[in-house]
Design a protein around this motif. Structure first.
Motif, mmCIF file in Angstrom:
data_model
loop_
_atom_site.group_PDB
_atom_site.id
_atom_site.type_symbol
_atom_site.label_atom_id
_atom_site.label_comp_id
_atom_site.label_asym_id
_atom_site.label_seq_id
_atom_site.Cartn_x
_atom_site.Cartn_y
_atom_site.Cartn_z
ATOM 1 N N UNK A 138 0.823 -1.204 0.000
ATOM 2 C CA UNK A 138 0.000 0.000 0.000
ATOM 3 C C UNK A 138 0.863 1.263 0.000
ATOM 4 N N UNK A 139 1.950 1.245 0.770
ATOM 5 C CA UNK A 139 2.861 2.393 0.786
ATOM 6 C C UNK A 139 3.450 2.631 -0.597
ATOM 7 N N UNK A 140 3.854 1.559 -1.263
ATOM 8 C CA UNK A 140 4.447 1.729 -2.595
ATOM 9 C C UNK A 140 3.410 2.243 -3.588
ATOM 10 N N UNK A 141 2.144 1.819 -3.458
ATOM 11 C CA UNK A 141 1.079 2.310 -4.352
ATOM 12 C C UNK A 141 0.834 3.786 -4.090
ATOM 13 N N UNK A 142 0.752 4.153 -2.836
ATOM 14 C CA UNK A 142 0.509 5.548 -2.464
ATOM 15 C C UNK A 142 1.674 6.430 -2.932
ATOM 16 N N UNK A 143 2.871 5.933 -2.796
ATOM 17 C CA UNK A 143 4.057 6.720 -3.144
ATOM 18 C C UNK A 143 4.378 6.671 -4.639
ATOM 19 N N UNK A 144 3.701 5.842 -5.389
ATOM 20 C CA UNK A 144 3.984 5.686 -6.813
ATOM 21 C C UNK A 144 3.808 7.003 -7.564
ATOM 22 N N UNK A 145 2.707 7.707 -7.289
ATOM 23 C CA UNK A 145 2.463 8.972 -7.974
ATOM 24 C C UNK A 145 3.580 9.983 -7.682
ATOM 25 N N UNK A 146 3.995 10.053 -6.433
ATOM 26 C CA UNK A 146 5.075 10.963 -6.053
ATOM 27 C C UNK A 146 6.376 10.582 -6.743
ATOM 28 N N UNK A 147 6.677 9.277 -6.807
ATOM 29 C CA UNK A 147 7.905 8.805 -7.448
ATOM 30 C C UNK A 147 7.885 9.112 -8.944
ATOM 31 N N UNK A 148 6.741 8.874 -9.593
ATOM 32 C CA UNK A 148 6.624 9.160 -11.027
ATOM 33 C C UNK A 148 6.782 10.660 -11.272
ATOM 34 N N UNK A 149 6.169 11.472 -10.444
ATOM 35 C CA UNK A 149 6.282 12.923 -10.599
ATOM 36 C C UNK A 149 7.722 13.381 -10.399
ATOM 37 N N UNK A 150 8.379 12.837 -9.390
ATOM 38 C CA UNK A 150 9.778 13.204 -9.134
ATOM 39 C C UNK A 150 10.683 12.778 -10.278
ATOM 40 N N UNK A 151 10.484 11.558 -10.764
ATOM 41 C CA UNK A 151 11.291 11.071 -11.892
ATOM 42 C C UNK A 151 11.046 11.916 -13.139
ATOM 43 N N UNK A 152 9.775 12.250 -13.380
ATOM 44 C CA UNK A 152 9.436 13.083 -14.545
ATOM 45 C C UNK A 152 10.063 14.465 -14.453
ATOM 46 N N UNK A 153 10.016 15.059 -13.266
ATOM 47 C CA UNK A 153 10.619 16.375 -13.076
ATOM 48 C C UNK A 153 12.116 16.319 -13.334
ATOM 49 N N UNK A 154 12.787 15.309 -12.738
ATOM 50 C CA UNK A 154 14.236 15.180 -12.903
ATOM 51 C C UNK A 154 14.614 14.996 -14.370
ATOM 52 N N UNK A 155 13.907 14.107 -15.066
ATOM 53 C CA UNK A 155 14.206 13.870 -16.481
ATOM 54 C C UNK A 155 13.936 15.122 -17.320
ATOM 55 N N UNK A 156 12.830 15.802 -17.032
ATOM 56 C CA UNK A 156 12.505 17.029 -17.761
ATOM 57 C C UNK A 156 13.517 18.132 -17.509
ATOM 58 N N UNK A 157 13.954 18.244 -16.269
ATOM 59 C CA UNK A 157 14.944 19.258 -15.917
ATOM 60 C C UNK A 157 16.256 19.002 -16.644
ATOM 61 N N UNK A 158 16.717 17.749 -16.651
ATOM 62 C CA UNK A 158 17.961 17.406 -17.338
ATOM 63 C C UNK A 158 17.852 17.667 -18.836
ATOM 64 N N UNK A 159 16.722 17.300 -19.435
ATOM 65 C CA UNK A 159 16.516 17.529 -20.872
ATOM 66 C C UNK A 159 16.478 19.029 -21.163
ATOM 67 N N UNK A 160 15.803 19.786 -20.321
ATOM 68 C CA UNK A 160 15.732 21.235 -20.494
ATOM 69 C C UNK A 160 17.098 21.890 -20.369
ATOM 70 N N UNK A 161 17.901 21.415 -19.436
ATOM 71 C CA UNK A 161 19.256 21.950 -19.285
ATOM 72 C C UNK A 161 20.069 21.700 -20.549
ATOM 73 N N UNK A 162 19.980 20.512 -21.078
ATOM 74 C CA UNK A 162 20.738 20.157 -22.281
ATOM 75 C C UNK A 162 20.282 20.996 -23.468
ATOM 76 N N UNK A 163 18.978 21.096 -23.676
ATOM 77 C CA UNK A 163 18.466 21.876 -24.798
ATOM 78 C C UNK A 163 18.777 23.356 -24.627
ATOM 79 N N UNK A 164 18.712 23.857 -23.392
ATOM 80 C CA UNK A 164 19.040 25.257 -23.127
ATOM 81 C C UNK A 164 20.497 25.562 -23.415
ATOM 82 N N UNK A 165 21.365 24.645 -23.059
ATOM 83 C CA UNK A 165 22.795 24.819 -23.323
ATOM 84 C C UNK A 165 23.053 24.846 -24.830
ATOM 85 N N UNK A 166 22.426 23.929 -25.549
ATOM 86 C CA UNK A 166 22.607 23.884 -27.004
ATOM 87 C C UNK A 166 22.060 25.143 -27.664
ATOM 88 N N UNK A 167 20.902 25.594 -27.215
ATOM 89 C CA UNK A 167 20.307 26.804 -27.782
ATOM 90 C C UNK A 167 21.154 28.023 -27.461
#
Length: 136
Positions: free
Chosen positions: A13-42
Motif C-alpha cells: 500500500x505504501x508503494x502504491x501511495x508513493x507511486x504517484x510521487x515517485x513518477x512525478x519526481x522522476x518526470x521532473x528530474x528527467x525534464x529538468x535534465x533535458x531542459x538543461x541540455x536543450x538550453x545549453x545547445x540553444x
C-alpha cells in the motif's frame, strides 16, 4: 506469519501511495535534465551567431583602418590616419573573453565612434557592415 503478511500488505500500500510521487519526481528530474541540455545547445547556437556578427564587424573596422594606414605610407600623417590608428588600438584592447564585468555594447560603441570620427576626418562615408546594436 500474520505479521509478515501485514507488513507485506503495508509495504504494498505504501508503494502504491508513493507511486504517484515517485513518477512525478522522476518526470521532473528527467525534464529538468533535458531542459538543461536543450538550453545549453540553444545558448551556444545564439551565442555563436552573435559572436559571428561581432567578429565580422570588428574585422571590417580593422581591415578598413589598416587599408587607410597602409595607403597613406610615405605621405604626411593626417589627423584621419591618426584616428584610424586609434581604431586599431581600440580593437587591440577589445576583450576576447566576455565576462560579467565587460559591457560589449559599450566597447563596440567606442570602436564605432572612433571609426566614424576617423572617417569624418578623412572626409569619407562611414560605411558599416551593420546598422543595429547587439542585443542579448
Amino acid at each position: 506469519m500474520a505479521d509478515e503478511e501485514e507488513k507485506d500488505v503495508n509495504e504494498l500500500f505504501d508503494s502504491i501511495v508513493m507511486l504517484e510521487q515517485k513518477v512525478a519526481s522522476d518526470g521532473f528530474r528527467e525534464g529538468f535534465e533535458k531542459g538543461q541540455q536543450e538550453g545549453t545547445e540553444d545558448g551556444y547556437r545564439v551565442g555563436h551567431q552573435h559572436g559571428m556578427k561581432l567578429g565580422t564587424e570588428l574585422g571590417f573596422y580593422r581591415g578598413a583602418a589598416r587599408a587607410w594606414i597602409e595607403s597613406s605610407q610615405g605621405a604626411s600623417e593626417s589627423k584621419g590616419v591618426g584616428a584610424m590608428k586609434t581604431v586599431i588600438e581600440l580593437l587591440d584592447k577589445f576583450p576576447t573573453m566576455i565576462t560579467k564585468d565587460v559591457d560589449v555594447n559599450e566597447e563596440m560603441n567606442k570602436v564605432r565612434a572612433a571609426y566614424r570620427k576617423a572617417c569624418s576626418l578623412l572626409k569619407i562615408d562611414a560605411v558599416s557592415p551593420t546598422t543595429t546594436t547587439l542585443s542579448f
